[in-house]
Design a protein around this motif. Structure first.
Motif, PDB file in Angstrom:
ATOM      1  N   GLN A  60      -3.460  12.855   2.500  1.00 38.46           N
ATOM      2  CA  GLN A  60      -3.541  14.315   2.502  1.00 38.46           C
ATOM      3  C   GLN A  60      -2.532  14.956   1.544  1.00 38.46           C
ATOM      4  N   ARG A  61      -1.905  14.157   0.694  1.00 42.83           N
ATOM      5  CA  ARG A  61      -0.883  14.711  -0.193  1.00 42.83           C
ATOM      6  C   ARG A  61      -1.457  15.460  -1.383  1.00 42.83           C
ATOM      7  N   TRP A  62      -2.692  15.152  -1.771  1.00 40.39           N
ATOM      8  CA  TRP A  62      -3.226  15.677  -3.013  1.00 40.39           C
ATOM      9  C   TRP A  62      -4.338  16.687  -2.737  1.00 40.39           C
ATOM     10  N   SER A  98       0.817  -1.199   0.000  1.00 40.07           N
ATOM     11  CA  SER A  98       0.000   0.000   0.000  1.00 40.07           C
ATOM     12  C   SER A  98       0.859   1.259   0.000  1.00 40.07           C
ATOM     13  N   ASP A  99       0.613   2.129  -0.966  1.00 37.23           N
ATOM     14  CA  ASP A  99       1.229   3.452  -1.007  1.00 37.23           C
ATOM     15  C   ASP A  99       0.084   4.451  -0.874  1.00 37.23           C
ATOM     16  N   TRP A 100      -0.250   4.722   0.357  1.00 38.43           N
ATOM     17  CA  TRP A 100      -1.454   5.504   0.637  1.00 38.43           C
ATOM     18  C   TRP A 100      -1.189   6.385   1.855  1.00 38.43           C
ATOM     19  N   GLY A 101      -1.169   7.670   1.650  1.00 38.38           N
ATOM     20  CA  GLY A 101      -1.000   8.580   2.766  1.00 38.38           C
ATOM     21  C   GLY A 101       0.435   8.856   3.146  1.00 38.38           C
ATOM     22  N   GLN A 123      -2.227   2.257  -4.806  1.00 40.66           N
ATOM     23  CA  GLN A 123      -1.414   3.469  -4.840  1.00 40.66           C
ATOM     24  C   GLN A 123      -2.296   4.663  -5.164  1.00 40.66           C
ATOM     25  N   SER A 124      -2.203   5.690  -4.346  1.00 36.28           N
ATOM     26  CA  SER A 124      -2.974   6.904  -4.601  1.00 36.28           C
ATOM     27  C   SER A 124      -2.244   7.789  -5.592  1.00 36.28           C
ATOM     28  N   ARG A 125      -3.021   8.580  -6.329  1.00 41.14           N
ATOM     29  CA  ARG A 125      -2.491   9.533  -7.288  1.00 41.14           C
ATOM     30  C   ARG A 125      -3.282  10.836  -7.163  1.00 41.14           C
ATOM     31  N   PRO A 126      -2.795  11.938  -7.750  1.00 44.78           N
ATOM     32  CA  PRO A 126      -3.482  13.219  -7.570  1.00 44.78           C
ATOM     33  C   PRO A 126      -4.946  13.221  -7.987  1.00 44.78           C
TER      34      PRO A 126
END
Length: 363
Positions: A340-342, A73-76, A192-195
């Motif tokens: 909260q990165r995007w 997981s690549d999240w947060g 994985q989250s993205r913008p």
């Protein structure tokens, strides 16, 4: 022809409800339009597997599916978290061979005595209040009288909406999915989250990988070639997904609704909604199939009680689905709040978790 229950929709929700009702001696007919359901990459959670086994231990055979070896997981946060799972305990998730799964549960329903008509749709339905029945006609011209209708038509919830049901829409997310090759022998689930949305990738039987980008509908370009180009650009920007899947010479990208929402009331005069028709949850929770199993079982038990003259379980079912919707929304907010990165509208809307609108019934 007289039947006890007509179930509109032949996906897992409808078939499982038919299994429960037929097992209790009810005359059940399931109708389905016969259109292919794109279910690649679906996970069956440990809860879902346990629920199926509690209904009938023939509904799920682990030998036909893949057990998750690990979650990445690549999240947060920028680093990747790895969680291992064990195929020999009851806390493992399963990557479904969806065709095998669908055929397996339908086989059990048939053994219980349920009837199926594939390639048919509901042409008309009239509620005869004084007789407490439905008079229905199918597209093949056949006519039935049914004491109850179960709406298993998915997010469209066509039976409920035709009879005045209101669907609360929380978002308009769309899943854009392709089946690719794999560059790893590991059966993993990657996220994985993205913008402008988020990805997941998972292996399915046959040494293939399902890669899915989820975003809001307004982000998707119009036109197949433009949408394919957009999808590939998003894949290139998601290294955790790209390194797991390998592009094949020809692959098809399919778009399916994946938004969250629920019916204001999952019950009505002579009908109950089940599965995604009652409640559709964010794919991030990997709880959609488990929720379908839970609502299908409880609705079937409520329907069986109504057929026996007892109506109290209807209220219990409505309270149950409302509580599920509330809990799912709490979980949804918590998951998205972790990232909260995007700052795009995709993320801002989910951090605010605002209700989009109410879709009013057409009947």
């Amino acid at each position: 022809m007289n039947i006890d229950v007509l179930i509109v929709g032949g996906g897992p929700a409808g078939v499982i409800a038919a299994t429960v009702l037929a097992g209790r001696g009810r005359d059940v007919l399931v109708i389905d339009n016969g259109k292919s359901r794109f279910g690649h990459g679906e996970l069956l959670s440990p809860l879902g597997a346990a629920l199926l086994n509690n209904i009938d231990n023939r509904l799920f055979d682990p030998a036909n599916h893949l057990c998750t070896s690990r979650l990445l997981s690549d999240w947060g946060e920028s680093r990747t978290i790895v969680a291992m799972t064990n195929p020999h305990n009851n806390r493992s998730a399963w990557h479904l061979d969806r065709r095998s799964f669908d055929l397996g549960i339908e086989r059990v329903a048939l053994l219980k005595g349920a009837q199926f008509k594939r390639g048919e749709r509901l042409k008309s339905s009239v509620r005869c209040h004084h007789r407490g029945i439905w008079e229905v006609e199918l597209t093949d011209g056949s006519a039935y009288t049914s004491r109850l209708l179960l709406d298993a038509t998915g997010q469209n919830c066509s039976v409920a909406r035709h009879n005045g049901g209101q669907r609360i829409v929380l978002d308009r997310m769309v899943a854009t999915t392709a089946v690719l090759g794999t560059s790893s022998g590991e059966c993993e689930f990657r996220i994985q989250s993205r913008p402008d949305g988020w990805w997941f990738a998972t292996m399915i039987p046959g040494q293939k990988v399902v890669a899915c980008f989820l975003t809001d509908a307004h982000y998707l370009p119009v036109g197949a070639s433009e949408r394919r180009r957009f999808w590939l650009q998003q894949l290139e920007a998601a290294p955790k997904i790209r390194e797991y899947a390998t592009l094949t010479e020809t692959f098809e990208i399919k778009s399916t609704p994946a938004g969250s929402g629920y019916l204001e009331s999952a019950i009505g005069d002579g009908w109950l909604a089940i599965g995604d028709a009652a409640l559709s949850v964010d794919p991030l929770a990997s709880a959609g199939l488990a929720n379908s199993i839970r609502t299908s079982r409880m609705a079937a038990l409520a329907a069986d009680a109504v057929l026996a003259g007892e109506h109290r379980l209807l209220g219990a079912y409505q309270r149950y689905t409302r509580r599920m919707a509330e809990n799912s929304e709490i979980t949804r907010r918590a998951y998205y709040a972790m990232e909260q990165r995007w700052s795009s509208s995709f993320w801002m809307e989910r951090h605010g978790a605002r209700r989009l609108n109410v879709e009013v019934g057409i009947g």
